[in-house]
Scaffold this active site. Structure first.
Site, mmCIF file in Angstrom:
data_model
loop_
_atom_site.group_PDB
_atom_site.id
_atom_site.type_symbol
_atom_site.label_atom_id
_atom_site.label_comp_id
_atom_site.label_asym_id
_atom_site.label_seq_id
_atom_site.Cartn_x
_atom_site.Cartn_y
_atom_site.Cartn_z
ATOM 1 N N TYR A 266 0.846 -1.118 -0.041
ATOM 2 C CA TYR A 266 0.103 0.001 0.021
ATOM 3 C C TYR A 266 0.935 1.025 -0.141
ATOM 4 C CZ TYR A 266 -4.434 -2.275 1.534
ATOM 5 O OH TYR A 266 -5.549 -3.014 1.682
ATOM 6 N N ASN B 93 -7.739 1.555 3.578
ATOM 7 C CA ASN B 93 -8.370 0.614 4.789
ATOM 8 C C ASN B 93 -7.039 0.724 5.820
ATOM 9 O OD1 ASN B 93 -11.145 0.151 5.673
ATOM 10 N ND2 ASN B 93 -10.196 -1.866 6.332
ATOM 11 N N ALA B 94 -6.838 -0.279 6.023
ATOM 12 C CA ALA B 94 -5.407 -0.600 6.339
ATOM 13 C C ALA B 94 -5.179 0.058 8.046
ATOM 14 C CB ALA B 94 -4.221 0.261 5.645
ATOM 15 N N GLU B 95 -6.112 -0.071 8.621
ATOM 16 C CA GLU B 95 -6.194 0.626 10.069
ATOM 17 C C GLU B 95 -5.435 1.848 10.070
ATOM 18 O OE1 GLU B 95 -7.725 -2.787 9.446
ATOM 19 O OE2 GLU B 95 -5.599 -3.125 9.505
ATOM 20 N N ASN C 279 -9.455 -0.254 -2.817
ATOM 21 C CA ASN C 279 -9.445 -1.497 -1.851
ATOM 22 C C ASN C 279 -10.783 -1.639 -0.938
ATOM 23 O OD1 ASN C 279 -7.958 -3.428 -0.523
ATOM 24 N ND2 ASN C 279 -8.068 -2.261 1.399
ATOM 25 N N GLU C 280 -11.205 -2.902 -1.045
ATOM 26 C CA GLU C 280 -12.193 -3.163 -0.115
ATOM 27 C C GLU C 280 -13.639 -2.403 -0.206
ATOM 28 O OE1 GLU C 280 -9.901 -3.474 3.329
ATOM 29 O OE2 GLU C 280 -9.568 -5.745 3.202
ATOM 30 N N TYR D 57 -9.977 -13.492 6.069
ATOM 31 C CA TYR D 57 -9.249 -13.382 7.599
ATOM 32 C C TYR D 57 -9.841 -14.590 8.474
ATOM 33 C CZ TYR D 57 -6.767 -9.381 6.210
ATOM 34 O OH TYR D 57 -5.910 -8.537 5.712
ATOM 35 N N GLU E 289 -5.104 -10.499 -0.144
ATOM 36 C CA GLU E 289 -4.884 -10.620 1.413
ATOM 37 C C GLU E 289 -5.538 -11.766 2.167
ATOM 38 O OE1 GLU E 289 -6.426 -7.041 3.405
ATOM 39 O OE2 GLU E 289 -6.029 -5.721 1.828
ATOM 40 N N TYR F 263 1.295 -6.779 14.211
ATOM 41 C CA TYR F 263 0.272 -7.496 13.707
ATOM 42 C C TYR F 263 0.482 -8.880 13.914
ATOM 43 C CZ TYR F 263 -3.518 -7.548 10.218
ATOM 44 O OH TYR F 263 -4.861 -7.631 9.837
#
Ligand SMILES: *[C@@H]1O[C@H](CO)[C@@H](O)[C@H](O)[C@H]1NC(C)=O
Length: 997
Positions: free
Chosen positions: A88, A132-134, A192-193, A245, A281, A349
């Site tokens: 990213y 997104n990616a927190e 993304n997403e 996930y 992912e 993570y």
């Protein structure tokens, strides 16, 4: 090297192509003007006409803000046999203000692209703009969340105009590094997403923009679930993928597995059967949230540990996935204002490579999978023959599950075995019938709890060797010095067997525990064993067997071919390798110079390496030093033993105690007569942020509307005393886990706390009455001062793309009697348009007085400051904000990678927050009454390992209570080796253009 975009592999003279490809443009949805150097069919991706199993992990360079360390991550991934990374990029850092595009420093892409070329790692780039990616606002630049009136992530004209300069900047940096130009970039992901219902036109705009640019590689997408978005119709991409996930994101019970979902392949065949099965992912760890019960990242690493990787990753292989990327393979640090409110500073993570770049035990499983895939080209094209008992007779116990994959061209068979209940801890002996070219074979295999195994049939390796069947696992197979070499392995205590055509005159004795039965093909049985066994050793073939742990100790570094195109990329520019086992912690690179094998790598102990190399190799250099070399009995040719010396430099490392702290109050704003005339008047009555003020007088008090989008923002509300006022009502919004402390003049009123308990009961805004104590009101002008922590902006949730616009600030203000005159606001110096510290960027600092003055920067003169130990906290045990600054010297020996953390040593619970600055970089937010993070890794490059370092602690006490932080340097590990010299570039106070206050 330059390649023309439109050249076909045949025109390039590539003879290694396994796949003469042609594709149906209607299926691909791409015009013919794009490159055919990257192509795919329903089986797999092909690069340069050669099939590839895209074996990848996720890495965010902005979360490791030392570009000299990026090759470290690339080398660690490559050393596990992987071939790709997924990246990213962060719009919020690169495009900090409208029209400003900055690819300097940690925002740069070129050093990544060069390092990937050097390491031989393909890249799938994912620039968003939404990732997104927190990360705050899911990566969208903060400024656009207040400047764009239209809906985010739609075709709204002003949103479109907001992303064009950033995407154009990404294109300018990236186009010269596409595979067509000899570079590593093979695909670009669109956003993304998301949902096609909400974002079809936005996606189409992005696609059209790329298609009108120099980007010629395929455009991809990552669906957040089995939603079939962007496969067909408006906004459809070239190659669709989906993220999985399976254990989700609560690491509290890391041994309780959620069940494996069995419909991955079925969904793929419904969704995009003409494309290969791609998971951009797949769970490589999990993020962790604020709160005292947050389990921490070691629990996430356990939840997603080697057994999870074994069972769940191989389940994706069994679902015929041929493009896999594990999120994250290295998480890093969400430093500065990067985190979204749901996570704390560490983005470790629980990934295979931990935040401080140390390899977790997950790395062994990564290597086993990485080298198996790299060694097994027949696995790149397989048909799925059913997941029942098709082709495999399974007797009692019946609780096992097997999938049969078959290469239709070579007839190589792969049976992927696991427990029916993926979480089962049973150890079972499974009778099996393997279909081979020599007819069905009856045998059995031991399957341990939480284990998955691959049973091979008609497996080819090297130039011309073959295995008829095997219940042993393949660690490595290839060619070394014109000899076919294979290293098989099995768990200690589990019998295995394999049938193999042994070629050439054998020089090895039959090892103990091994029986060899000659027949049409030779059957080798191995019982309980440890160590490395030579089964067969001839000029044509070397067959090795080891227990799992011994096998996993081996590295097989790529030996680049300097004369070839893509000479560092495995199987594209070179098939040359050596085996190096026996305990080096890491083998980074290898080359052969005449008779010398030149290796670089890391050691954490002395060891003796077993090396299988071309017979011409007589000497070994390790990190530039000649090693003592002796013959090895592993093989009659090309085998060496080399003593790898660990110098014990760790004994020379002693970290200083942090002391000699200088202290200065950082909240002059609450003192009588403080002059805020230079502050911004907060008098807007319009905002693009959908959540409007709750009450007040129509003024909008949202920081981002005044250019102050991140970190701490201060507010000052003036009112004239009527003599009657007893309280003020404030609704303060800071995001989950925020805090905001409120004073009337110099009198502390209270702190408004957000909350989070492991992402349950999150509170991002509170409406409270702040009562005025007797005597706090003064005649004339009174001031309410609010110090507000901004925890970042939310990710886009579900159906509302505008949810990343957030009303961080004061959503309601009302005195119990009378009105406010001026409201003033102050965040970081210059706001997002004119912040002075371009190197550390827009995410680094906030609006505390000390930050505005640059007290956090190295070189600030603190000689006149008070001497006060950090553990003494703020004066008189009062709520407030103070800066503690000290310096310390490091003298870490050269040639050592010694990860260091700054660690708060006292228990959680005290009501304070710390913004922790190391050489000017905001490397951690400690929330002592919420937790969980107390340890903050800081890399060399931010730290100067051979000089003086500055640490600044902005301490914010949130109650009238004593607080007593204690901070220490801790040494996390010592490796002799490392990635090489690290540049130190931490601009000093003078260089960031601030005035002395
Ligand atoms: C956005 O897309 C919709 C649906 O196609 C269309 O009606 C609208 O005109 C588009 N808006 C802009 C600004 O292009």
């Amino acid at each position: 090297m330059k390649l023309l975009a439109r050249l076909s592999p045949l025109a390039l003279g590539l003879t290694t192509a396994v796949h003469a490809f042609s594709f149906d443009l209607d299926v691909l949805g791409r015009a013919p003007s794009y490159t055919d150097l990257v192509s795919f069919d329903n089986y797999s991706l092909s690069l340069l006409g050669q099939r590839l199993f895209l074996h990848s992990g996720e890495f965010h360079t902005y979360r490791l803000p030392v570009p000299d360390l990026w090759p470290d991550i690339l080398q660690k991934v490559k050393a596990a046999g992987f071939n790709s990374l997924s990246i990213y990029t962060h719009m919020g850092s690169i495009n900090p203000a409208p029209g400003v595009i900055d690819f300097d420093g940690y925002r740069a892409l070129k050093p990544l692209y060069e390092a990937a070329k050097e390491a031989g790692i393909w890249l799938v780039m994912r620039p968003g703009p939404y990732i997104n990616a927190e990360i705050s606002a899911g990566g969208l630049a903060h400024w656009l969340t207040s400047e764009v009136a239209g809906t985010l992530r739609t075709n709204a004209t002003d949103f479109h105009d907001s992303w064009v300069p950033y995407i154009q900047g990404f294109i300018d940096e990236t186009a010269p590094y596409q595979i067509t130009e000899g570079g590593p970039v093979i695909a670009v992901q669109i956003d993304n997403e998301y949902s096609q219902k909400l974002g079809a036109e936005f996606f189409q705009e992005l696609i059209d923009y790329y298609h009108a640019s120099d980007i010629v590689v395929p455009l991809t997408y990552n669906d957040p679930g089995q939603n079939k978005n962007f496969i067909n119709g408006t906004g459809a991409v070239d190659l669709y993928g989906i993220d999985y996930y399976p254990q989700l994101f609560d690491c509290s019970n890391p041994y309780d597995w959620k069940p494996l979902r069995s419909n991955y392949l079925q969904y793929h065949l419904e969704a995009n059967p003409s494309q290969p099965h791609y998971s951009p992912e797949f769970q490589g760890g999990a993020f962790d949230a604020w709160g005292p019960t947050a389990p921490g990242y070691d629990s996430c690493a356990t939840l997603t540990g080697p057994d999870f990787m074994d069972v769940f990753y191989k389940h994706m292989w069994a679902s015929n996935a041929k493009l896999m990327s594990y999120y994250m393979i290295y998480g890093g640090t969400s430093w500065g204002a990067m985190p979204f409110p749901g996570v704390y500073t560490s983005y470790d993570y629980g990934a295979t490579i931990s935040e401080n770049r140390v390899l977790r035990n997950k790395y062994g499983e990564l290597k086993r999978q990485g080298f198996f895939i790299r060694s097994s080209p027949d696995f790149y094209k397989t048909q799925w023959l059913g997941d029942t008992l098709n082709g495999l007779k399974v007797g009692a116990p019946e609780d096992t599950f097997v999938t049969h994959l078959l290469n239709p061209d070579t007839q190589a068979g792969f049976y992927i075995l696991r427990h029916n209940d993926s979480a089962s801890r049973d150890n079972v002996d499974v009778p099996i019938t393997i279909q081979t070219s020599a007819g069905p074979i009856d045998t059995s295999i031991v399957l341990d709890g939480r284990q998955s195994k691959i049973i091979l049939a008609d497996y080819k390796f090297g130039a011309s060797s073959s295995i008829l069947y095997s219940t042993a696992q393949v660690y490595f197979a290839g060619v070394i010095d014109d000899r076919d070499v294979i290293l098989l392995y099995g768990d200690e205590g589990q019998d295995v067997e394999f049938a193999i055509d042994l070629v050439g005159e054998n020089n090895a004795e039959v090892p103990e525990g091994v029986s060899i039965t000659e027949g049409n093909t030779t059957v080798v049985s191995v019982s309980t064993t440890t160590g490395l066994l030579t089964i067969h050793d001839s000029d044509a073939q070397l067959v090795l067997f080891a227990d799992t742990e011994t096998a996993t100790g081996f590295f097989a570094p790529t030996i680049p071919d300097a004369t070839a195109d893509f000479g560092n990329f495995w199987s594209y520019g070179t098939n040359n390798t050596v085996l190096v086992g026996g305990g080096p912690y890491l083998v980074r690179t290898a080359s052969i110079d005449g008779e010398t094998l030149v290796l670089t790598g890391d050691l954490n102990t002395s060891t003796t390496a077993t090396i299988i190399a071309p017979a011409s190799v007589q000497a070994v250099k390790w990190n530039g030093v000649d090693l003592e070399v002796s013959a090895s009995n592993v093989s009659s040719k090309g085998a060496l033993q080399a003593a790898l010396p660990f110098a014990g430099l760790s004994e020379q490392i002693s970290l200083p105690t942090l002391g000699g702290w200088k202290y200065r109050d950082s909240l002059p704003e609450i003192t009588t007569g403080y002059d805020d005339s230079a502050w911004t008047i907060a008098n807007k009555t319009q905002t693009n942020i959908p959540q409007k003020p709750l009450y007040g007088d129509g003024r909008v008090l949202y920081g981002c509307d005044y250019g102050f989008c991140e970190n701490i923002v201060l507010w000052r509300g003036h009112f004239n005393s009527t003599g009657e006022q007893k309280s003020v009502n404030l609704s303060i919004n800071g995001g989950q886990a925020y805090a905001a402390t409120v004073w009337l003049n110099d009198v502390f009123l209270n702190t408004s706390y957000g909350n989070s308990t492991n992402n349950r009961n999150p509170i991002e805004e509170r409406d409270l009455v702040f009562n005025f104590p007797e005597g706090a009101l003064v005649d004339g002008d009174n001031v309410i001062t609010v110090v507000q922590d901004n925890m970042g902006l939310n990710e886009t949730n579900g159906g509302n793309p505008n949810s990343s616009k957030g009303p961080r600030g004061i959503r309601g203000f009302q005195l119990d009697s009378g009105n406010f005159s001026d409201w003033k606001v102050q965040g970081k110096v210059g706001g997002y348009t004119d912040f002075p510290d371009k190197k550390r960027g827009v995410m680094n600092e906030g609006g505390l007085f000390g930050e505005r003055a640059g007290w956090h920067l190295p070189g600030y003169d603190t000689s006149e400051w008070e001497e006060r130990d950090l553990s003494q906290g703020l004066a008189e045990g009062k709520a407030g904000v103070g800066f503690f600054v000290t310096t310390f010297d490091l003298d870490i020996p050269e040639g050592v990678d010694a990860p260091i953390s700054l660690t708060f040593e006292e228990e959680l619970g005290a009501a304070y927050r710390v913004y922790l600055f190391v050489n000017g970089w905001m490397m951690g937010k400690r929330v002592a009454n919420l937790g969980p993070q107390y340890k903050f890794p800081v890399h060399e490059g931010i730290l100067d390992y051979h000089g003086t370092n500055t640490v600044a602690v902005a301490l914010w006490a949130m109650e009238d209570e004593e607080v007593s932080p204690t901070l220490a340097l801790t040494l996390d590990a010592v490796f002799e080796g490392g990635v090489g010299e690290i540049t130190i570039d931490n601009p000093q106070w003078e260089a960031t253009g601030r005035e002395v206050e």
